[in-house]
Design an enzyme around this catalytic site. Sequence first.
Site, mmCIF file in Angstrom:
data_model
loop_
_atom_site.group_PDB
_atom_site.id
_atom_site.type_symbol
_atom_site.label_atom_id
_atom_site.label_comp_id
_atom_site.label_asym_id
_atom_site.label_seq_id
_atom_site.Cartn_x
_atom_site.Cartn_y
_atom_site.Cartn_z
ATOM 1 N N SER A 265 0.829 -1.206 0.000
ATOM 2 C CA SER A 265 0.000 0.000 0.000
ATOM 3 C C SER A 265 0.865 1.259 0.000
ATOM 4 O O SER A 265 0.372 2.356 0.114
ATOM 5 C CB SER A 265 -0.859 0.013 1.268
ATOM 6 O OG SER A 265 0.005 0.125 2.390
ATOM 7 N N CYS A 266 2.185 1.083 -0.111
ATOM 8 C CA CYS A 266 3.048 2.268 0.007
ATOM 9 C C CYS A 266 3.825 2.595 -1.259
ATOM 10 O O CYS A 266 3.584 3.633 -1.876
ATOM 11 C CB CYS A 266 3.984 2.095 1.193
ATOM 12 S SG CYS A 266 3.074 2.017 2.722
ATOM 13 N N PHE A 267 4.758 1.733 -1.655
ATOM 14 C CA PHE A 267 5.605 2.082 -2.793
ATOM 15 C C PHE A 267 4.790 2.516 -4.015
ATOM 16 O O PHE A 267 4.997 3.624 -4.538
ATOM 17 C CB PHE A 267 6.537 0.919 -3.166
ATOM 18 C CG PHE A 267 7.674 0.725 -2.208
ATOM 19 C CD1 PHE A 267 8.346 -0.483 -2.149
ATOM 20 C CD2 PHE A 267 8.083 1.730 -1.350
ATOM 21 C CE1 PHE A 267 9.409 -0.677 -1.271
ATOM 22 C CE2 PHE A 267 9.137 1.549 -0.463
ATOM 23 C CZ PHE A 267 9.794 0.339 -0.436
#
Length: 431
Positions: A266-268
Amino acid sequence: MRICIIGTGYVGLCTGVGFADKGNKVTCVDVVSEKVDKINNGQAPIYEPGLGEKLMEALGNGSIRATTDLKEAIAETELCFISVPTPCKDDGSIELKYIRTVAESVGSVLKDLDRYYVVVVKSTVVPGTTEDVVLPLIEQASGKKVGDGFGLCMNPEFLREGYALNDFLNPDRIVIGEIEGRAGDVVREAYEGFENVPIMRTAIKTAEMIKYTANSLLATKISFSNEIGNICKRLGINVYDVMKGVGLDSRISGKFLRAGCGFGGSCFPKDVAAIVARARVAGIDPGLLQQVLDTNREQRGLMAEQLKARMPSLENRRVAILGLAFNPNTDDIRESPAIEIVGKLTKEGASVAAYDPRAMENMKKVFPDVEYAGDAKQALSGADACLIVTDWDEFKELSDEDFALMKGDVIIEGRKTLKPERVKKFEGICW
Ligand code: UDX
């Protein structure tokens, strides 16, 4: 310190349990009452190694509780950490609706608070958000001025899913973005007990940018490794041996050089897309960062391509997919390469037998008609091919005996997982 955490996702809950573990008194706030009840009953709503045990410990000694009542939570604490989601919009830009809602709610509560209170943005927000969006919303809703009735800081998180509690308790650095030192001092005090950790006090926008730059550089290392891996495979070179030699350079470090089927989570993907979008609004075309995303997307497609090169027709073929989570040690499938891979295979008529130690319940919501096996062996039984998409430790123990359960012999790794001394014949996406 008495600390309020707003938002109990993997960042908020791991931060709250981590602060409680360090001797603070923590009040977690969430709008979802089922989550609040689960937390108060000692059932962590998400899986993270060690989180359940530490949560039970904190509940047992009264150092943590959860509530849906923000007013009550602020009344009993000295500062709050906002850790609500900042997902990607369709155009890649950041979605700030949850941040805005929380900022207004916090401001409304601060209106009636008769003491100085510090608000800390921990959610990943593009540079400028804390001062240009959060600050005015709190001032409007509270009728107070920052630096007078309340303090405002930005304290980015650097937690990896699957290692989040460990990363919170053992940070490489703590970054505190502040407008005035008084507020930064309160946040600094919350981190008492974190010995031998560099603490960087800086401007708020700088703290916001440190987060995006760190994630963008980590994602760049991965896409770089994948491109080098693709070249090495054509040249008959083992990219893992190459990166072992490259990583010995202290300027590079050997971490995040693991070539494979690309980064998920859910970040990069979200953070790189958000900073690309923000850069474009600022009039810069970030070609390198856009290429990091493009290379990552192409890399995911390679798994199905390589399978089809070995097995042109997938119609009615049984394909075992080992690993669905985007990372080992987590149940999270967000942006996992497995989603695209399962989608492609089922579209080509393959019958997929999927197995993951933790993430199958989440994947069932996306692909309800896929077979979910009880263990790796069950998925492998009668399979014409096998793709390994997540490097769970248990897959490292697989042997030729397990793969003998397959009908076919096509084994393709998307993550370097199998041990050559245990499995004779397999291929890697970049090796
Ligand atoms: C990342 C950052 O690591 C963390 O600091 C930040 O706070 C949030 O984003 P996360 O995405 O949760 O954490 O997990 P991470 O371990 O970084 O893995 C991200 C993805 O990259 C996974 O899909 C993983 O398989 C992949 N990866 C990681 C590689 O493909 N190669 C690598 O060398 C490392």
